[in-house]
Design a protein around this motif. Structure first.
Motif, PDB file in Angstrom:
ATOM      1  N   PHE A 188       0.856  -1.184   0.000  1.00 35.15           N
ATOM      2  CA  PHE A 188       0.000   0.000   0.000  1.00 35.15           C
ATOM      3  C   PHE A 188       0.891   1.231   0.000  1.00 35.15           C
ATOM      4  O   PHE A 188       1.828   1.333   0.798  1.00 35.15           O
ATOM      5  N   TRP A 189       0.604   2.159  -0.900  1.00 37.63           N
ATOM      6  CA  TRP A 189       1.387   3.388  -0.997  1.00 37.63           C
ATOM      7  C   TRP A 189       0.488   4.572  -0.661  1.00 37.63           C
ATOM      8  O   TRP A 189      -0.548   4.774  -1.292  1.00 37.63           O
ATOM      9  N   GLN A 190       0.891   5.331   0.356  1.00 33.10           N
ATOM     10  CA  GLN A 190       0.085   6.453   0.820  1.00 33.10           C
ATOM     11  C   GLN A 190       0.369   7.689  -0.022  1.00 33.10           C
ATOM     12  O   GLN A 190       1.455   8.276   0.059  1.00 33.10           O
ATOM     13  N   LEU A 191      -0.587   8.078  -0.866  1.00 30.24           N
ATOM     14  CA  LEU A 191      -0.457   9.306  -1.638  1.00 30.24           C
ATOM     15  C   LEU A 191      -0.618  10.531  -0.733  1.00 30.24           C
ATOM     16  O   LEU A 191      -1.187  10.447   0.361  1.00 30.24           O
ATOM     17  N   THR A 192      -0.117  11.652  -1.200  1.00 29.95           N
ATOM     18  CA  THR A 192      -0.205  12.892  -0.414  1.00 29.95           C
ATOM     19  C   THR A 192      -1.653  13.373  -0.328  1.00 29.95           C
ATOM     20  O   THR A 192      -2.375  13.411  -1.330  1.00 29.95           O
ATOM     21  N   PHE A 193      -2.057  13.702   0.886  1.00 33.17           N
ATOM     22  CA  PHE A 193      -3.401  14.247   1.124  1.00 33.17           C
ATOM     23  C   PHE A 193      -3.297  15.774   1.071  1.00 33.17           C
ATOM     24  O   PHE A 193      -2.888  16.421   2.026  1.00 33.17           O
ATOM     25  N   PHE A 194      -3.662  16.347  -0.086  1.00 33.44           N
ATOM     26  CA  PHE A 194      -3.655  17.795  -0.239  1.00 33.44           C
ATOM     27  C   PHE A 194      -4.985  18.356   0.264  1.00 33.44           C
ATOM     28  O   PHE A 194      -6.058  17.870  -0.122  1.00 33.44           O
ATOM     29  N   PRO A 195      -4.959  19.357   1.135  1.00 36.34           N
ATOM     30  CA  PRO A 195      -6.215  19.943   1.638  1.00 36.34           C
ATOM     31  C   PRO A 195      -7.089  20.415   0.477  1.00 36.34           C
ATOM     32  O   PRO A 195      -6.601  20.939  -0.531  1.00 36.34           O
ATOM     33  N   PRO A 203      -7.217   8.571  -3.497  1.00 38.52           N
ATOM     34  CA  PRO A 203      -7.660   7.178  -3.598  1.00 38.52           C
ATOM     35  C   PRO A 203      -6.596   6.246  -3.038  1.00 38.52           C
ATOM     36  O   PRO A 203      -5.419   6.606  -2.937  1.00 38.52           O
ATOM     37  N   PRO A 204      -6.984   5.029  -2.655  1.00 39.43           N
ATOM     38  CA  PRO A 204      -5.972   4.059  -2.229  1.00 39.43           C
ATOM     39  C   PRO A 204      -5.072   3.700  -3.400  1.00 39.43           C
ATOM     40  O   PRO A 204      -5.472   3.808  -4.567  1.00 39.43           O
ATOM     41  N   CYS A 205      -3.860   3.294  -3.097  1.00 34.94           N
ATOM     42  CA  CYS A 205      -2.901   2.958  -4.142  1.00 34.94           C
ATOM     43  C   CYS A 205      -2.165   1.680  -3.742  1.00 34.94           C
ATOM     44  O   CYS A 205      -1.532   1.633  -2.680  1.00 34.94           O
ATOM     45  N   TYR A 206      -2.264   0.659  -4.587  1.00 29.84           N
ATOM     46  CA  TYR A 206      -1.597  -0.617  -4.353  1.00 29.84           C
ATOM     47  C   TYR A 206      -0.621  -0.864  -5.500  1.00 29.84           C
ATOM     48  O   TYR A 206      -0.984  -0.714  -6.676  1.00 29.84           O
ATOM     49  N   VAL A 207       0.596  -1.214  -5.157  1.00 32.40           N
ATOM     50  CA  VAL A 207       1.664  -1.384  -6.148  1.00 32.40           C
ATOM     51  C   VAL A 207       2.111  -2.839  -6.138  1.00 32.40           C
ATOM     52  O   VAL A 207       2.224  -3.457  -5.069  1.00 32.40           O
ATOM     53  N   PHE A 208       2.394  -3.389  -7.333  1.00 32.58           N
ATOM     54  CA  PHE A 208       2.728  -4.808  -7.494  1.00 32.58           C
ATOM     55  C   PHE A 208       4.069  -4.928  -8.208  1.00 32.58           C
ATOM     56  O   PHE A 208       4.283  -4.296  -9.251  1.00 32.58           O
ATOM     57  N   CYS A 347      -1.234   7.556  -8.440  1.00 33.04           N
ATOM     58  CA  CYS A 347      -0.916   6.131  -8.330  1.00 33.04           C
ATOM     59  C   CYS A 347      -0.432   5.566  -9.659  1.00 33.04           C
ATOM     60  O   CYS A 347       0.378   4.631  -9.699  1.00 33.04           O
ATOM     61  N   ASN A 348      -0.899   6.137 -10.769  1.00 32.84           N
ATOM     62  CA  ASN A 348      -0.500   5.646 -12.083  1.00 32.84           C
ATOM     63  C   ASN A 348       0.962   5.905 -12.405  1.00 32.84           C
ATOM     64  O   ASN A 348       1.474   5.417 -13.418  1.00 32.84           O
ATOM     65  N   ALA A 349       1.646   6.658 -11.552  1.00 31.86           N
ATOM     66  CA  ALA A 349       3.073   6.875 -11.763  1.00 31.86           C
ATOM     67  C   ALA A 349       3.867   5.588 -11.574  1.00 31.86           C
ATOM     68  O   ALA A 349       4.991   5.471 -12.067  1.00 31.86           O
ATOM     69  N   PHE A 350       3.293   4.626 -10.863  1.00 31.75           N
ATOM     70  CA  PHE A 350       3.926   3.318 -10.720  1.00 31.75           C
ATOM     71  C   PHE A 350       3.570   2.453 -11.926  1.00 31.75           C
ATOM     72  O   PHE A 350       2.445   2.492 -12.418  1.00 31.75           O
ATOM     73  N   ARG A 351       4.521   1.648 -12.368  1.00 34.38           N
ATOM     74  CA  ARG A 351       4.326   0.868 -13.580  1.00 34.38           C
ATOM     75  C   ARG A 351       3.193  -0.137 -13.441  1.00 34.38           C
ATOM     76  O   ARG A 351       2.414  -0.335 -14.360  1.00 34.38           O
ATOM     77  N   ASN A 352       3.100  -0.786 -12.292  1.00 28.75           N
ATOM     78  CA  ASN A 352       2.037  -1.763 -12.059  1.00 28.75           C
ATOM     79  C   ASN A 352       1.326  -1.389 -10.766  1.00 28.75           C
ATOM     80  O   ASN A 352       1.843  -1.641  -9.672  1.00 28.75           O
ATOM     81  N   SER A 353       0.179  -0.770 -10.894  1.00 29.38           N
ATOM     82  CA  SER A 353      -0.520  -0.284  -9.710  1.00 29.38           C
ATOM     83  C   SER A 353      -2.018  -0.339  -9.950  1.00 29.38           C
ATOM     84  O   SER A 353      -2.489  -0.506 -11.073  1.00 29.38           O
ATOM     85  N   SER A 354      -2.765  -0.178  -8.862  1.00 21.08           N
ATOM     86  CA  SER A 354      -4.221  -0.210  -8.935  1.00 21.08           C
ATOM     87  C   SER A 354      -4.793   0.555  -7.759  1.00 21.08           C
ATOM     88  O   SER A 354      -4.192   0.597  -6.673  1.00 21.08           O
ATOM     89  N   THR A 355      -5.937   1.161  -7.961  1.00 18.15           N
ATOM     90  CA  THR A 355      -6.667   1.794  -6.858  1.00 18.15           C
ATOM     91  C   THR A 355      -7.714   0.846  -6.288  1.00 18.15           C
ATOM     92  O   THR A 355      -8.472   1.233  -5.404  1.00 18.15           O
ATOM     93  N   GLN A 356      -7.754  -0.364  -6.796  1.00 19.80           N
ATOM     94  CA  GLN A 356      -8.701  -1.372  -6.314  1.00 19.80           C
ATOM     95  C   GLN A 356      -8.030  -2.250  -5.270  1.00 19.80           C
ATOM     96  O   GLN A 356      -6.953  -2.820  -5.498  1.00 19.80           O
ATOM     97  N   THR A 357      -8.648  -2.388  -4.101  1.00 15.08           N
ATOM     98  CA  THR A 357      -8.075  -3.197  -3.027  1.00 15.08           C
ATOM     99  C   THR A 357      -8.158  -4.679  -3.387  1.00 15.08           C
ATOM    100  O   THR A 357      -9.242  -5.169  -3.719  1.00 15.08           O
ATOM    101  N   PRO A 358      -7.026  -5.405  -3.357  1.00 17.03           N
ATOM    102  CA  PRO A 358      -7.090  -6.854  -3.617  1.00 17.03           C
ATOM    103  C   PRO A 358      -8.046  -7.536  -2.653  1.00 17.03           C
ATOM    104  O   PRO A 358      -8.111  -7.188  -1.469  1.00 17.03           O
TER     105      PRO A 358
END
Length: 364
Positions: A188-195, A203-208, A347-358
């Protein structure tokens, strides 16, 4: 003499939803394009996959990239094929093309013991088939563990590392068996929470990824007794970085396969680990199990294996990590968003990632 080059082929680094395949390099000539096929048909209730691509050639046409034409040596996805799984019980199932040369078969398709299966590919007026294989009868089990420590990786000493181990219990059978291990990771990768006015978080970010793609653990049971412990196996090592700030999974797949598949992967391992000394076997394309039914002399790369798989997962949290890790995506008032790394913003900056929780993420 034909010019040689290194080509990244699929066994490439590609992911289907929450399952990846590794990256392997082979030298080839550029005289003509060659079909690359990789896939696995297993007993697990998950999507089955076939990846199709083609190597470069002297006649390859450039691709359009905006205002430019680009020509490179990377494999290109094959998107116009019809792919079928055929069983000796007269069953036939069609794969569906998803994207980037990936063809999927529904997880609801039953893969039965005692039935041999092959994959048939029809593309550009040609028909290709893999050798029929049955699911092996037995597979062992893994008791997973990990160690943190400092050591050398890729020639760099003193790195913070994690190593994944298995205390292996071998299959309970008197018949020969052939095992391979794959390790995938997901974190799980925590993206920056901008006010923002809606106080809406990112959104959640999962990297594989694959933690140690060049390590190919293999074990032949031809001279071993089943039902006993196979000893401790080092399955993967990777550097500890900011991906360990949150929950970080390692998925281990113990794969029981045919002797033909075992020989193929042993040849791949030997090629990957070739040290380049004068006594080494010169690199060469490795013969797989796919043929052109009307032209058996055509060189086709890759392997489609039919396998019995035992899968286990282990995970770490920040509390397990004995090293200090710096937060990289924490919001800092007054700092422009553009100054944050792209991986903190999207999250799309990672080559293999998803915002969907496995679906398995909270099972353990």
């Amino acid at each position: 003499m034909n010019k040689k080059y290194w080509v990244l082929w699929v066994v490439g680094f590609l992911c289907i939803p929450f399952a990846c395949v590794e990256q392997i390099s082979f030298p080839l000539d550029r005289q003509e394009e060659k079909l690359i096929v990789f896939g696995q048909i297993s007993n697990l209730q998950e999507e089955k996959y076939i990846f199709l691509s083609s190597t470069t050639s002297q006649d390859r046409q450039p691709l359009s990239s905006g205002d430019y034409l680009v020509l490179n040596d990377l494999p290109r996805p094959v998107t116009n094929a019809q792919v079928s799984l055929v069983g000796s019980d007269n069953s036939t199932f069609l794969f569906t093309h998803q994207s980037d040369g990936r063809y999927d078969l529904s997880r609801n398709v039953p893969i039965l013991d005692g039935v041999s299966y092959f994959v048939e590919i029809q593309v550009n007026g040609k028909t290709y088939r893999s050798s029929p294989e049955e699911i092996p009868e037995a597979v062992g089990s893994d008791e997973l563990s990990y160690d943190f420590g400092r050591g050398e990786l890729d020639g760099i000493p003193g790195l913070a590392l994690i190593s994944i181990y298995s205390d292996v219990e071998l299959p309970e059978t008197s018949e020969p068996y052939y095992l391979r291990w794959e390790v995938e990771e997901a974190y799980f990768w925590q993206l920056t929470f901008f006010p923002n006015p809606f106080n809406q978080g990112p959104p959640p970010c999962y990297v594989f990824e694959f933690p140690d793609s060049e390590r190919i653990p293999l074990l032949s049971g031809e001279s071993l007794r089943g039902g006993v412990e196979g000893g401790r196996q080092l399955l993967a090592t990777r550097q500890v970085d900011q991906s360990f700030l949150s929950r970080h999974y390692f998925t281990v797949r113990q794969i029981s396969m045919s002797k033909s598949a075992f020989d193929y992967w042993r040849n791949v391992r030997d090629l990957v680990n070739n040290t380049g000394s004068v006594f080494d076997t010169p690199p060469a394309p490795i013969q797989g199990n796919i043929v052109n039914v009307n032209d058996p002399d055509e060189v086709v790369l890759g392997y489609v294996e039919v396998a019995k798989v035992a899968q286990k997962r282990i995970y770490t949290t920040l509390a397990d990590v004995p090293f200090e890790l710096e937060e990289v995506c924490t919001y800092q008032p007054g700092k422009p968003a553009i100054e944050y790394p792209q991986t903190c913003r999207n999250c799309n900056a990672f080559r293999n990632s998803s915002t969907q929780t496995p679906e398995w993420w909270f099972d353990q």
